[in-house]
Design a protein around this motif. Structure first.
Motif: not given
Length: 123
Positions: A20-33, A41-48
């Motif tokens: 799940c982490r390896d699915t979400l993080i690259p997708l979020l990183q690909a979104v401009p802005g 660790g854990g099961m949470y991603a922090f982004f802004r």
């Protein structure tokens, strides 16, 4: 029962959370802005959402995302007692999903919402 069967349960749970982490993080990183903080660790991603002062209020942004994009994210301000500007604007996304496809759908909703909320040209 979980404590007695931890050797049977834990490896599959950890593997699924990594997926799940390896699915979400690259997708979020690909979104401009979108700026993503590495998940240690854990099961949470922090982004802004960067470059937009109206997104600095994480509670207001989280409320808008629920109402306008159907995304239930937690405001990062709920997890810090710092009022420093560098710490503002963060959101928390729980990636403990039974279906990683839902994470993909969520990022797509975020990307569409951001595209619909672009500032007028010249600002």
């Amino acid at each position: 029962a979980a404590l007695h069967h931890t050797h049977e349960i834990t490896p599959s749970v950890v593997a699924h959370l990594k997926l799940c982490r390896d699915t979400l993080i690259p997708l979020l990183q690909a979104v401009p802005g979108v700026q993503v903080s590495s998940a240690r660790g854990g099961m949470y991603a922090f982004f802004r959402l960067t470059g937009r002062p109206e997104f600095q209020d994480s509670l207001a942004t989280a409320k808008r995302l629920v109402a306008e994009a159907g995304l239930g994210l937690a405001p990062g301000a709920a997890f810090t007692n710092s009022a420093e500007p560098a710490e503002q604007g963060w959101l928390r996304w729980c990636f403990a999903s039974q279906q990683p496809e839902r994470l993909r759908q969520g990022v797509q909703r975020l990307a569409v919402w951001l595209a619909q909320n672009k500032p007028p040209a010249g600002l």
